[in-house]
Design a protein around this motif. Structure first.
Motif, mmCIF file in Angstrom:
data_model
loop_
_atom_site.group_PDB
_atom_site.id
_atom_site.type_symbol
_atom_site.label_atom_id
_atom_site.label_comp_id
_atom_site.label_asym_id
_atom_site.label_seq_id
_atom_site.Cartn_x
_atom_site.Cartn_y
_atom_site.Cartn_z
ATOM 1 N N SER A 193 -10.182 1.486 -1.848
ATOM 2 C CA SER A 193 -10.281 2.326 -0.652
ATOM 3 C C SER A 193 -9.999 1.513 0.613
ATOM 4 C CB SER A 193 -11.672 2.951 -0.581
ATOM 5 O OG SER A 193 -11.810 3.718 0.582
ATOM 6 N N PHE A 194 -10.559 0.315 0.678
ATOM 7 C CA PHE A 194 -10.299 -0.554 1.826
ATOM 8 C C PHE A 194 -8.814 -0.889 1.918
ATOM 9 C CE2 PHE A 194 -9.627 -4.791 3.571
ATOM 10 C CZ PHE A 194 -10.194 -4.652 4.829
ATOM 11 N N MET A 195 -8.222 -1.255 0.793
ATOM 12 C CA MET A 195 -6.821 -1.663 0.805
ATOM 13 C C MET A 195 -5.889 -0.503 1.135
ATOM 14 S SD MET A 195 -6.976 -4.837 0.539
ATOM 15 C CE MET A 195 -5.224 -5.155 0.534
ATOM 16 N N GLU A 196 -6.276 0.723 0.790
ATOM 17 C CA GLU A 196 -5.447 1.876 1.137
ATOM 18 C C GLU A 196 -5.322 2.029 2.657
ATOM 19 O OE1 GLU A 196 -6.099 4.844 -2.666
ATOM 20 O OE2 GLU A 196 -7.516 4.967 -1.003
ATOM 21 N N GLY A 208 1.722 -0.617 -4.683
ATOM 22 C CA GLY A 208 2.999 0.030 -4.450
ATOM 23 C C GLY A 208 3.102 0.584 -3.043
ATOM 24 N N LYS A 209 2.015 1.164 -2.558
ATOM 25 C CA LYS A 209 2.011 1.693 -1.181
ATOM 26 C C LYS A 209 2.181 0.559 -0.176
ATOM 27 C CE LYS A 209 -0.954 5.638 -2.170
ATOM 28 N NZ LYS A 209 -2.289 6.232 -1.986
ATOM 29 N N MET A 210 1.497 -0.549 -0.415
ATOM 30 C CA MET A 210 1.568 -1.677 0.520
ATOM 31 C C MET A 210 2.977 -2.276 0.518
ATOM 32 S SD MET A 210 -2.133 -3.461 0.006
ATOM 33 C CE MET A 210 -2.006 -4.500 1.451
ATOM 34 N N ILE A 211 3.572 -2.395 -0.642
ATOM 35 C CA ILE A 211 4.937 -2.931 -0.726
ATOM 36 C C ILE A 211 5.898 -1.998 0.004
ATOM 37 C CG2 ILE A 211 6.855 -3.397 -2.302
ATOM 38 C CD1 ILE A 211 4.679 -4.494 -4.263
ATOM 39 N N GLY A 212 5.696 -0.694 -0.178
ATOM 40 C CA GLY A 212 6.539 0.283 0.505
ATOM 41 C C GLY A 212 6.427 0.176 2.020
ATOM 42 N N GLN A 213 5.257 -0.175 2.521
ATOM 43 C CA GLN A 213 5.061 -0.328 3.959
ATOM 44 C C GLN A 213 5.772 -1.566 4.501
ATOM 45 O OE1 GLN A 213 0.812 -0.415 4.423
ATOM 46 N NE2 GLN A 213 0.607 1.803 4.212
#
Length: 113
Positions: A44-47, A106-111
């Protein structure tokens, strides 16, 4: 189970109990649930993590410290002390955690792209 997953996601993370104190299936499964709750908090924090928001550094550092304790406790587990069902319970929790970590990664890489 899916019900357990839902309950774990809603429950707040609890303080690490320490693998050395686990003595039976009920305690082991509580430890697994506490681990999964902690990892849900981490995900949750990392999201919501923003590397340019320096106010998040303290929380991130705290989570990394807690994570290192969980890793150390996990390495102490001895399969001789628990049933196949207990290990299946742990494996299922780890699979749910791994899926969530993969999604947030995956979300972080996409950002970054």
């Amino acid at each position: 189970t899916k019900d357990n997953q839902t309950n774990n996601e809603a429950a707040p993370a609890q303080e690490n109990q320490g693998a050395g104190t686990i003595g039976n299936s009920a305690e082991f499964r509580k430890w697994v649930d506490d681990y999964e709750n902690f990892m849900n908090e981490y995900v949750s924090f990392m999201e919501n993590y923003n590397p340019t928001d320096y106010s998040q550094i303290a929380k991130y550092t705290q989570l990394l410290g807690e994570y290192s304790k969980w890793v150390a406790d996990t390495e102490k587990l001895d399969e001789k002390n628990y049933s196949a069902e207990d290990w299946a319970y742990l494996t299922a929790a780890e699979a749910r955690v791994a899926e969530k970590l993969a999604n947030v990664s995956g979300k972080m890489i996409g950002q970054l792209q």
